[in-house]
Design an enzyme around this catalytic site. Structure first.
Site, mmCIF file in Angstrom:
data_model
loop_
_atom_site.group_PDB
_atom_site.id
_atom_site.type_symbol
_atom_site.label_atom_id
_atom_site.label_comp_id
_atom_site.label_asym_id
_atom_site.label_seq_id
_atom_site.Cartn_x
_atom_site.Cartn_y
_atom_site.Cartn_z
ATOM 1 N N ASN A 1 32.313 -15.233 10.062
ATOM 2 C CA ASN A 1 31.980 -13.847 9.731
ATOM 3 C C ASN A 1 30.470 -13.811 9.526
ATOM 4 O OD1 ASN A 1 31.629 -11.315 8.660
ATOM 5 N ND2 ASN A 1 32.689 -11.734 6.727
ATOM 6 N N LYS B 1 28.580 -11.379 9.089
ATOM 7 C CA LYS B 1 28.126 -10.284 8.215
ATOM 8 C C LYS B 1 26.926 -9.565 8.857
ATOM 9 C CE LYS B 1 30.156 -12.692 4.371
ATOM 10 N NZ LYS B 1 30.221 -12.932 2.952
ATOM 11 N N HIS C 1 37.390 -6.387 4.308
ATOM 12 C CA HIS C 1 36.609 -7.425 3.630
ATOM 13 C C HIS C 1 36.215 -6.920 2.240
ATOM 14 C CE1 HIS C 1 33.369 -10.163 2.625
ATOM 15 N NE2 HIS C 1 33.912 -10.994 3.494
ATOM 16 N N GLU D 1 33.552 -7.053 0.662
ATOM 17 C CA GLU D 1 32.265 -6.344 0.603
ATOM 18 C C GLU D 1 32.425 -4.887 1.016
ATOM 19 O OE1 GLU D 1 30.169 -9.221 2.960
ATOM 20 O OE2 GLU D 1 30.306 -10.644 1.282
ATOM 21 N N GLU E 1 40.733 -14.263 0.390
ATOM 22 C CA GLU E 1 39.351 -14.493 -0.010
ATOM 23 C C GLU E 1 39.160 -14.072 -1.468
ATOM 24 O OE1 GLU E 1 36.563 -14.726 3.580
ATOM 25 O OE2 GLU E 1 36.628 -12.649 2.961
ATOM 26 N N GLY F 1 30.324 -16.232 -1.075
ATOM 27 C CA GLY F 1 28.865 -16.309 -1.104
ATOM 28 C C GLY F 1 28.316 -16.843 -2.419
ATOM 29 N N SER G 1 33.089 -19.470 0.394
ATOM 30 C CA SER G 1 32.286 -20.702 0.275
ATOM 31 C C SER G 1 32.951 -21.906 0.941
ATOM 32 C CB SER G 1 31.954 -20.994 -1.187
ATOM 33 O OG SER G 1 31.198 -19.933 -1.749
HETATM 34 P P1 PGA Z 1 31.137 -17.162 2.459
HETATM 35 O O1 PGA Z 1 31.790 -15.786 2.957
HETATM 36 O O2 PGA Z 1 31.710 -18.246 3.318
HETATM 37 O O3 PGA Z 1 29.649 -16.986 2.656
HETATM 38 O O4 PGA Z 1 31.508 -17.329 1.026
HETATM 39 C C1 PGA Z 1 33.132 -15.724 3.332
HETATM 40 C C2 PGA Z 1 33.457 -14.297 3.736
HETATM 41 O O5 PGA Z 1 32.955 -13.382 3.098
HETATM 42 O O6 PGA Z 1 34.215 -14.059 4.700
#
Ligand code: PGA
Length: 259
Positions: free
Chosen positions: A11, A13, A97, A99, A169, A175, A215
């Site tokens: 992803n 982003k 997601h 976010e 998630e 993140g 992560s």
């Molecule tokens: P990350 O993000 O691996 O940077 O923690 C995962 C995601 O948001 O899909």
């Protein structure tokens, strides 16, 4: 009923210009073309064409987007339809997601509408669910997952479920460098599979791909993927580093070979 598939999805982003996306997609193709698992890169809308070029018709690595609107067309300024995505060679789409839930007003209901539209159009949704740190501390993890999963699957029939992936998630792990332990991740992924068993059937739950995200990186991927109910990963930060991403894909390939 199809066999369960191991899927490692990046992803990206809101990262990479179209030119940079082509370069990164090429780097991923060079490293992951022989993967034994499915590999997906989910890129910003404006990068779709260039990322597709970078993949050079790879049959192993698929293109994904990060959102889709539920309407086929119309007065929805700033949105993108499933047909538009398909016409750019997109096969997968991330939906719901955290976010988007957190910053852009995504709700359980809009996640369901987007999921239904994607499935209907022939896109494969990667539906994200997960609890916040506070919800976990209050012992609400399972009820949050149940609410999000049931809402996302409203009116999704069993045959369509074959084309849908869930990504668990935990919001506190995204993140932040704080990965869920493999036991914590497995516990929720197994709970999610049991829910699907209750809602549909043993066969549907068994064939479902459930990813872990938050992560996930080159160091912890193999351990997370060793768990029986974790069938892949949705990778943010580490998907922008082709060497790290390739290590995660390798761990996915090894798991696929064991199935
Ligand atoms: P990350 O993000 O691996 O940077 O923690 C995962 C995601 O948001 O899909």
């Amino acid at each position: 009923m199809k066999k369960r598939e191991i899927v490692i999805a990046g992803n990206w982003k809101m990262n990479k210009t179209p030119f940079e996306a082509r370069v990164l997609a090429e780097a991923v193709r060079e490293r992951c073309e022989n993967a034994a698992c499915k590999v997906v890169i989910c890129v910003p809308f404006v990068d779709l064409f260039q990322a597709k070029e970078g993949l050079l018709g790879s049959s192993k690595i698929a293109l994904g987007a990060q959102n889709v609107h539920w309407a086929p067309s119309g007065a929805f300024t700033g949105e993108i339809s499933a047909e538009m995505l398909l016409s750019c060679g997109t096969e997968y789409v991330v939906i719901g997601h955290s976010e988007r839930r957190q910053y852009f007003g995504e709700t359980d209901e809009s996640v369901n509408r987007r999921t239904l539209a994607a499935l209907q159009a022939g896109l494969k949704p990667i539906v994200c669910v997960g609890e916040t740190e506070r919800e976990r501390e209050e012992g609400l993890t399972e009820s949050v997952i149940a609410r999000q999963v049931k809402a996302a699957l409203t009116d999704v029939d069993e045959a369509a479920l074959e084309n849908l992936i869930f990504a668990y998630e935990p919001v506190w792990a995204i993140g932040t460098g704080k990965t869920a332990t493999s036991e914590q991740a497995e516990e929720v992924c197994r709970y999610l599979r049991d829910l699907v068993k209750e809602l549909y059937s043993d066969a549907a739950a068994d064939a479902l791909t459930i990813q872990y995200g938050g992560s996930m990186n080159a160091k912890n991927a193999a351990e997370l993927l060793s768990m029986p109910d974790i069938d892949g990963g949705l990778i943010g930060g580490a998907s922008l580093k082709p060497d790290d991403f390739a290590v995660i894909v390798n761990a996915g390939s090894e798991k696929a070979a064991r199935l």
